[in-house]
Design a protein around this motif. Sequence first.
Motif, mmCIF file in Angstrom:
data_model
loop_
_atom_site.group_PDB
_atom_site.id
_atom_site.type_symbol
_atom_site.label_atom_id
_atom_site.label_comp_id
_atom_site.label_asym_id
_atom_site.label_seq_id
_atom_site.Cartn_x
_atom_site.Cartn_y
_atom_site.Cartn_z
ATOM 1 N N ARG A 1 0.513 5.701 -1.691
ATOM 2 C CA ARG A 1 0.509 6.888 -0.848
ATOM 3 C C ARG A 1 1.522 7.933 -1.304
ATOM 4 N NH1 ARG A 1 0.411 2.793 3.338
ATOM 5 N NH2 ARG A 1 2.624 3.166 3.722
ATOM 6 N N ASP A 2 1.292 9.176 -0.891
ATOM 7 C CA ASP A 2 2.262 10.240 -1.119
ATOM 8 C C ASP A 2 3.489 9.975 -0.265
ATOM 9 O OD1 ASP A 2 0.628 11.612 -2.894
ATOM 10 O OD2 ASP A 2 -0.322 12.795 -1.301
ATOM 11 N N GLN B 1 -5.053 -1.137 -8.295
ATOM 12 C CA GLN B 1 -5.965 -1.230 -7.164
ATOM 13 C C GLN B 1 -6.675 -2.572 -7.085
ATOM 14 O OE1 GLN B 1 -8.266 2.306 -7.963
ATOM 15 N NE2 GLN B 1 -7.046 3.578 -6.584
ATOM 16 N N SER C 1 0.810 -1.228 0.000
ATOM 17 C CA SER C 1 0.000 0.000 0.000
ATOM 18 C C SER C 1 0.838 1.271 0.000
ATOM 19 C CB SER C 1 -0.942 0.013 1.210
ATOM 20 O OG SER C 1 -0.207 -0.025 2.430
ATOM 21 N N MET C 2 2.117 1.173 0.370
ATOM 22 C CA MET C 2 2.946 2.385 0.422
ATOM 23 C C MET C 2 3.163 2.984 -0.973
ATOM 24 S SD MET C 2 6.871 1.090 1.045
ATOM 25 C CE MET C 2 7.793 0.178 -0.195
ATOM 26 N N SER D 1 6.475 10.867 2.225
ATOM 27 C CA SER D 1 6.705 11.844 3.286
ATOM 28 C C SER D 1 7.938 12.689 2.965
ATOM 29 C CB SER D 1 6.913 11.136 4.626
ATOM 30 O OG SER D 1 8.134 10.413 4.631
#
Length: 214
Positions: A18-19, A193, A14-15, A21
């Motif tokens: 994601r945006d 997805q 799932s990382m 950091s």
Amino acid sequence: YKNKFAYIPYGVNSMFFRDISQKKIKKFNKKYDLPKNFLLYVGVLEPRKNIEGIIKAFSQIAKEIPEYKLLLVGRRGWYDEKIFSLIKESGLKDKVLHLGHIDYELLPHLYKKASIFLYPSFYEGFGMPVLESMAAGCPVITSNISSTKEVGGKGSYLINPHNIGNMAQAIINILNDDEFRENLIKRGLFRAQEFTWENTALKTEKLYLGVIND
């Protein structure tokens, strides 16, 4: 149970969706100096990955896209000497960069920075980098044979890995058409997805229950 074999695909971490950091971006930039514009390959450097094909395709269009470099990421494998010899023979020593192995947690940033992800393998057991790059929002060019065709599907630009001209033209098509590129990114994200670890677990559970209740 009637069927002797069942196909349950892997899920993508799932990382990659994601945006990234700011902390990880700073860590990455401190360790690596990436070119502004680059095409990307991620994986071990060995014959079945068709890296020589990538280099030949890039060589054909290098003058058309002088602002781009080709970035090879991954550890060196067997018969990789041919790869580095080809880079030298093609006069691409300053255009093709080998970054080596990078930490897994930093891969999402690498995919997001790349203009195109290239994975024209001759053979793959699955092809996880195809999923990772699609999930990260990077347009993908991959093989229309082997498992990469099943994984990438309509979310990727499928090419004949044996046809260098086909691969070179695919790169140009994506770079020269912003609308097509954005559409490919959206299709890739939608496709990725479908491959979550939650779906893998549900399909595995369904299989077990089917065997138990048969």
